[in-house]
Scaffold this active site. Structure first.
Site, PDB file in Angstrom:
ATOM      1  N   SER A  83       4.516 132.302 -45.800  1.00  0.00           N
ATOM      2  CA  SER A  83       5.046 132.005 -44.349  1.00  0.00           C
ATOM      3  C   SER A  83       6.132 133.043 -43.599  1.00  0.00           C
ATOM      4  O   SER A  83       5.724 134.336 -44.125  1.00  0.00           O
ATOM      5  CB  SER A  83       5.373 130.700 -43.999  1.00  0.00           C
ATOM      6  OG  SER A  83       5.538 130.294 -42.670  1.00  0.00           O
ATOM      7  N   ASP A 241      -4.623 128.081 -40.081  1.00  0.00           N
ATOM      8  CA  ASP A 241      -4.452 127.012 -41.029  1.00  0.00           C
ATOM      9  C   ASP A 241      -3.351 125.996 -40.292  1.00  0.00           C
ATOM     10  O   ASP A 241      -2.794 125.091 -41.184  1.00  0.00           O
ATOM     11  CB  ASP A 241      -3.673 127.828 -42.284  1.00  0.00           C
ATOM     12  CG  ASP A 241      -2.259 128.190 -42.100  1.00  0.00           C
ATOM     13  OD1 ASP A 241      -1.643 128.366 -40.806  1.00  0.00           O
ATOM     14  OD2 ASP A 241      -1.774 128.757 -43.028  1.00  0.00           O
ATOM     15  N   HIS A 263      -1.476 125.100 -44.037  1.00  0.00           N
ATOM     16  CA  HIS A 263      -0.327 125.980 -44.103  1.00  0.00           C
ATOM     17  C   HIS A 263       0.481 125.490 -45.281  1.00  0.00           C
ATOM     18  O   HIS A 263       1.077 126.266 -45.962  1.00  0.00           O
ATOM     19  CB  HIS A 263       0.311 126.092 -42.738  1.00  0.00           C
ATOM     20  CG  HIS A 263       1.397 127.336 -42.906  1.00  0.00           C
ATOM     21  ND1 HIS A 263       1.058 128.497 -42.764  1.00  0.00           N
ATOM     22  CD2 HIS A 263       2.636 127.204 -43.016  1.00  0.00           C
ATOM     23  CE1 HIS A 263       2.247 129.282 -42.878  1.00  0.00           C
ATOM     24  NE2 HIS A 263       3.312 128.422 -42.983  1.00  0.00           N
TER      25      HIS A 263
END
Length: 296
Positions: A83, A241, A263
């Site tokens: 991320s 996601d 995610h």
């Protein structure tokens, strides 16, 4: 012990927004570090500010890289960021390519997050909803500091507006102007694999439609959150996601962008309850072998 993942340089894992090393007994990289170490890799999970700009987090990462190089005697490190950790790793590599052998983006918002754009529009910082959201994020961050058991350094600064802006499409566009290494020239394409001696890779997942989602486990609460967040996506509606779009995740050589994972699944959260068809740990082990094969 197998040596399949014994890369030349240490693997350094960089967490995303609200990331951590370990909360009490619960690790951020659930099952991933142990699997890599069993396969022969040297793996170090690092902590940076859970809520701050990518540049601030990047400077913290650079300082940590210096420490790792001194501690291990290695000349470089392989950075793997999840991320916002992907952007953080990209910053470090752009600033010190002599210390970074590779950057791997795992579900990284390399062109911004439509979720961040939605929050910026509908929860502006000067509104009651925006202030409430900021307070909740601050509260979560403070609680995490109390529960964090894997970090022993000084308390890291928190800047919620800077953190949020760093993840919007506009914020990442400015970041990309300064640090374009590894970015594709065309939307949805691959970027160059090697820039300034640093190798760039990426992979990500997408939410699968329907109740029989291969990447969804009935006890996986974060999947439900990601499905809710996915409703904010327009440009990549149906191809995200929950927090990052499929093509927005692209950086360098794209290993895959439609793995059946949300995610959080992609780093084996929560507690490895990622559902049938999702194998996040395998992706990390295979990637370590890939890095070893190219000599880094």
């Amino acid at each position: 012990m197998s040596q399949g993942s014994a890369t030349r340089y240490p693997l350094v894992l960089v967490p995303g927004m609200l990331g951590f090393i370990r909360l009490l007994l619960y690790p951020y990289w659930f099952g991933i570090i142990s699997a890599l170490r069993r396969d022969g890799a040297t793996v170090i999970a690092v902590q940076v500010s859970p809520l701050n700009s990518t540049e601030v987090r990047g400077e913290q990462l650079l300082a940590r890289i210096e420490e790792i190089l001194r501690e291990t005697g290695a000349e470089k490190v392989n950075l793997i960021g999840h991320s916002q950790g992907s952007l953080t790793a990209r910053y470090a590599a752009a600033k010190r390519p002599d210390q970074v052998a590779s950057v791997t983006s795992v579900a990284g918002p390399n062109h911004g997050s439509e979720l961040a754009d939605h929050l910026h529009t509908h929860y502006p910082a000067d509104s009651a909803k925006g202030r409430l959201l900021s307070f909740l994020l601050w509260l979560i961050s403070a609680l995490m500091c109390l529960l964090e058991t894997g970090y022993r350094g000084p308390r890291l600064p928190v800047d919620i507006p800077a953190s949020h802006q760093s993840l919007t499409t506009a914020g990442v566009a400015l970041f990309n102007q300064r640090y374009p290494q590894g970015l594709p020239d065309t939307w949805g394409g691959h970027g160059p694999e090697v820039v300034n001696g640093v190798r760039y890779y990426s992979w990500s997942g997408t939410l699968q439609p329907g109740k029989t989602d291969r990447g969804c486990n009935l006890f996986d609460g974060t999947n439900r959150s990601c499905r809710l967040f996915a409703r904010t996506f327009v440009r990549e509606a149906g191809h995200c996601d929950g927090m990052v779009g499929r093509y927005s995740s692209h950086l360098g050589t794209v290993i895959g962008d439609e793995y059946p994972m949300d995610h959080f699944d992609i780093v084996n959260q929560s507690l490895g309850l990622v559902g049938k068809g999702a194998e996040p740990v395998r992706l990390f082990v295979e990637h370590a072998a890939r890095l070893k094969a190219v000599g880094v």
